[in-house]
Every structure is written in C-alpha cells, then in structure tokens.
Scaffold this motif. Sequence first.
Motif, PDB file in Angstrom:
ATOM      1  N   PHE A 284     -24.090   2.401 -29.430  1.00  0.00           N
ATOM      2  CA  PHE A 284     -22.648   2.670 -29.453  1.00  0.00           C
ATOM      3  C   PHE A 284     -21.830   1.452 -29.871  1.00  0.00           C
ATOM      4  O   PHE A 284     -20.771   1.575 -30.469  1.00  0.00           O
ATOM      5  CB  PHE A 284     -22.191   3.195 -28.095  1.00  0.00           C
ATOM      6  N   THR A 285     -22.325   0.262 -29.568  1.00  0.00           N
ATOM      7  CA  THR A 285     -21.596  -0.956 -29.928  1.00  0.00           C
ATOM      8  C   THR A 285     -21.926  -1.397 -31.343  1.00  0.00           C
ATOM      9  O   THR A 285     -21.272  -2.281 -31.880  1.00  0.00           O
ATOM     10  CB  THR A 285     -21.966  -2.102 -28.975  1.00  0.00           C
ATOM     11  N   VAL A 286     -22.969  -0.801 -31.939  1.00  0.00           N
ATOM     12  CA  VAL A 286     -23.502  -1.133 -33.258  1.00  0.00           C
ATOM     13  C   VAL A 286     -24.193  -2.489 -33.270  1.00  0.00           C
ATOM     14  O   VAL A 286     -25.321  -2.626 -33.711  1.00  0.00           O
ATOM     15  CB  VAL A 286     -22.438  -1.100 -34.375  1.00  0.00           C
ATOM     16  N   MET A 287     -23.500  -3.531 -32.742  1.00  0.00           N
ATOM     17  CA  MET A 287     -24.093  -4.859 -32.804  1.00  0.00           C
ATOM     18  C   MET A 287     -23.889  -5.600 -31.497  1.00  0.00           C
ATOM     19  O   MET A 287     -22.770  -5.664 -30.992  1.00  0.00           O
ATOM     20  CB  MET A 287     -23.451  -5.641 -33.951  1.00  0.00           C
ATOM     21  N   ASN A 288     -24.967  -6.140 -30.938  1.00  0.00           N
ATOM     22  CA  ASN A 288     -24.879  -6.970 -29.740  1.00  0.00           C
ATOM     23  C   ASN A 288     -25.381  -8.372 -30.061  1.00  0.00           C
ATOM     24  O   ASN A 288     -26.328  -8.530 -30.834  1.00  0.00           O
ATOM     25  CB  ASN A 288     -25.716  -6.383 -28.598  1.00  0.00           C
ATOM     26  N   GLU A 289     -24.754  -9.365 -29.450  1.00  0.00           N
ATOM     27  CA  GLU A 289     -25.161 -10.751 -29.644  1.00  0.00           C
ATOM     28  C   GLU A 289     -25.675 -11.313 -28.324  1.00  0.00           C
ATOM     29  O   GLU A 289     -25.037 -11.160 -27.287  1.00  0.00           O
ATOM     30  CB  GLU A 289     -23.959 -11.586 -30.131  1.00  0.00           C
ATOM     31  N   TYR A 290     -26.836 -11.961 -28.372  1.00  0.00           N
ATOM     32  CA  TYR A 290     -27.401 -12.598 -27.178  1.00  0.00           C
ATOM     33  C   TYR A 290     -27.572 -14.088 -27.443  1.00  0.00           C
ATOM     34  O   TYR A 290     -28.360 -14.479 -28.305  1.00  0.00           O
ATOM     35  CB  TYR A 290     -28.742 -11.944 -26.818  1.00  0.00           C
ATOM     36  N   VAL A 291     -26.808 -14.892 -26.725  1.00  0.00           N
ATOM     37  CA  VAL A 291     -26.884 -16.341 -26.867  1.00  0.00           C
ATOM     38  C   VAL A 291     -27.703 -16.884 -25.695  1.00  0.00           C
ATOM     39  O   VAL A 291     -27.425 -16.570 -24.539  1.00  0.00           O
ATOM     40  CB  VAL A 291     -25.473 -16.965 -26.891  1.00  0.00           C
ATOM     41  N   PHE A 292     -28.703 -17.670 -26.004  1.00  0.00           N
ATOM     42  CA  PHE A 292     -29.619 -18.146 -24.966  1.00  0.00           C
ATOM     43  C   PHE A 292     -29.055 -19.365 -24.241  1.00  0.00           C
ATOM     44  O   PHE A 292     -28.244 -20.109 -24.798  1.00  0.00           O
ATOM     45  CB  PHE A 292     -30.977 -18.483 -25.583  1.00  0.00           C
ATOM     46  N   ALA A 293     -29.504 -19.574 -23.020  1.00  0.00           N
ATOM     47  CA  ALA A 293     -29.058 -20.717 -22.220  1.00  0.00           C
ATOM     48  C   ALA A 293     -29.335 -22.009 -22.981  1.00  0.00           C
ATOM     49  O   ALA A 293     -28.536 -22.944 -22.969  1.00  0.00           O
ATOM     50  CB  ALA A 293     -29.744 -20.716 -20.865  1.00  0.00           C
ATOM     51  N   GLU A 294     -30.492 -22.066 -23.639  1.00  0.00           N
ATOM     52  CA  GLU A 294     -30.780 -23.177 -24.538  1.00  0.00           C
ATOM     53  C   GLU A 294     -31.693 -22.694 -25.655  1.00  0.00           C
ATOM     54  O   GLU A 294     -32.437 -21.729 -25.469  1.00  0.00           O
ATOM     55  CB  GLU A 294     -31.411 -24.345 -23.791  1.00  0.00           C
ATOM     56  N   PRO A 295     -31.617 -23.335 -26.837  1.00  0.00           N
ATOM     57  CA  PRO A 295     -32.444 -22.888 -27.958  1.00  0.00           C
ATOM     58  C   PRO A 295     -33.935 -23.009 -27.642  1.00  0.00           C
ATOM     59  O   PRO A 295     -34.353 -23.914 -26.922  1.00  0.00           O
ATOM     60  CB  PRO A 295     -32.058 -23.848 -29.095  1.00  0.00           C
ATOM     61  N   VAL A 296     -34.707 -22.073 -28.150  1.00  0.00           N
ATOM     62  CA  VAL A 296     -36.162 -22.088 -28.008  1.00  0.00           C
ATOM     63  C   VAL A 296     -36.743 -21.992 -29.417  1.00  0.00           C
ATOM     64  O   VAL A 296     -36.358 -21.116 -30.185  1.00  0.00           O
ATOM     65  CB  VAL A 296     -36.643 -20.898 -27.150  1.00  0.00           C
ATOM     66  N   ASN A 297     -37.633 -22.896 -29.769  1.00  0.00           N
ATOM     67  CA  ASN A 297     -38.210 -22.921 -31.128  1.00  0.00           C
ATOM     68  C   ASN A 297     -37.109 -22.951 -32.198  1.00  0.00           C
ATOM     69  O   ASN A 297     -37.252 -22.345 -33.257  1.00  0.00           O
ATOM     70  CB  ASN A 297     -39.122 -21.713 -31.372  1.00  0.00           C
ATOM     71  N   GLY A 298     -35.998 -23.616 -31.891  1.00  0.00           N
ATOM     72  CA  GLY A 298     -34.896 -23.713 -32.848  1.00  0.00           C
ATOM     73  C   GLY A 298     -34.038 -22.463 -32.946  1.00  0.00           C
ATOM     74  O   GLY A 298     -33.160 -22.364 -33.801  1.00  0.00           O
ATOM     75  N   ILE A 299     -34.312 -21.484 -32.078  1.00  0.00           N
ATOM     76  CA  ILE A 299     -33.553 -20.234 -32.107  1.00  0.00           C
ATOM     77  C   ILE A 299     -32.590 -20.203 -30.920  1.00  0.00           C
ATOM     78  O   ILE A 299     -33.007 -20.324 -29.765  1.00  0.00           O
ATOM     79  CB  ILE A 299     -34.510 -19.022 -32.084  1.00  0.00           C
ATOM     80  N   ALA A 300     -31.285 -20.047 -31.229  1.00  0.00           N
ATOM     81  CA  ALA A 300     -30.257 -20.109 -30.191  1.00  0.00           C
ATOM     82  C   ALA A 300     -29.718 -18.736 -29.818  1.00  0.00           C
ATOM     83  O   ALA A 300     -29.113 -18.563 -28.764  1.00  0.00           O
ATOM     84  CB  ALA A 300     -29.108 -20.998 -30.654  1.00  0.00           C
TER      85      ALA A 300
END
Length: 141
Positions: A60-76
């Motif tokens: 229903f939202t089409v797009m969700n964003e999840y930001v991590f507490a800290e980057p893992v393997n360069g992925i934030a």
Amino acid sequence: MERVTHNREETLALGAEIAATFTGGMTVALIGDLGAGKTTLTQGIVAYFDKNIRVKSPTFTVMNEYVFAEPVNGIARIIHIDFYRFTEERELGALSLEDEMRPDTVIIAEWPNIFDRDVFRAEKTITLAHRGGDERVVTVS
Ligand code: ADP
Ligand code: MG
C-alpha cells in the motif's frame, strides 16, 4: 542456488544468508505469487543488517525505506518496493528510483515483472514458489 524452506523461520534464515552476499548499490528482484514469501524473505534480509527493524509489506505504501543503526558491509539502508498496484508505467516517474540508487543502498523490488516491459533491472533475481503446504522453493540467480 536453489533451496527448499519448510516454514517461515527457514525463509527468514535464508534471507539473512542471502543478505550476507549483498554489495552496496545492488538491485534485487523478488518474483513469486501472493503469499509465496517475498515480504518474509525481505524481513530476513533486513534483519541481517538490523535485527530491530520490522519490515512491513510495501503493497500500500509502494516504497518503504529501512535505515540501519550502522552500515554493514558498506550497506546503510534498504529500499523495499512493491510494484503490485502499479497499472501504468508512468506512475513510476513519481518514485524517482534513480535518486534512491546509492552505493550504500540495496533496492529490493517485489513484482518487477508486473509490466510487459521490465522497468526494474535487477542484478540478482530471487524466485519463490509454493510447493505444497508451507514448503517454498527459493531460487537465487
Ligand atoms: P508475499 O510477500 O510473497 O505475498 P508474504 O511473505 O507476505 O508473501 O507471506 C507469506 C506467508 O506464508 C506468511 O503468512 C508466512 O507466515 C507463510 N509461510 C508459510 N510457510 C512459509 C515459508 N516456508 N516461507 C515463507 N513464508 C511462509
Ligand atoms: Mg509481499
């Protein structure tokens, strides 16, 4: 790679295993019928990066964003998209996917094949298929 999961928990665990292979800037397509486990697998993927995040279906939202507490393997962060309700390609313009593509971001899309033409180019495609009861065949290519 092909694996069979027998319950939700195994799909969550497989998601974490797959997430460990991700690199920043990657695009991932999730193919499978309703209830196949696309959102469940995404929960497992996101939990690998931040176990405190609860994934909600982006239907229903089409797009969700999840930001991590800290980057893992360069992925934030992970952007989770569901094209299921899109009926026309021009609706995609409002999403500005290009703006979301960053070296620290992985974009995961459910139903990228909803249009005749593929509007989402995925580097990795994960297919989930029902195989009786709670069994799912998960293929990563
Ligand atoms: P989709 O996003 O593909 O529509 P969901 O992940 O939202 O699917 O839903 C999958 C449903 O199937 C959930 O209710 C989940 O508990 C259930 N389920 C049962 N067995 C499995 C399994 N092996 N893997 C994933 N989900 C499963
Ligand atoms: Mg879903």
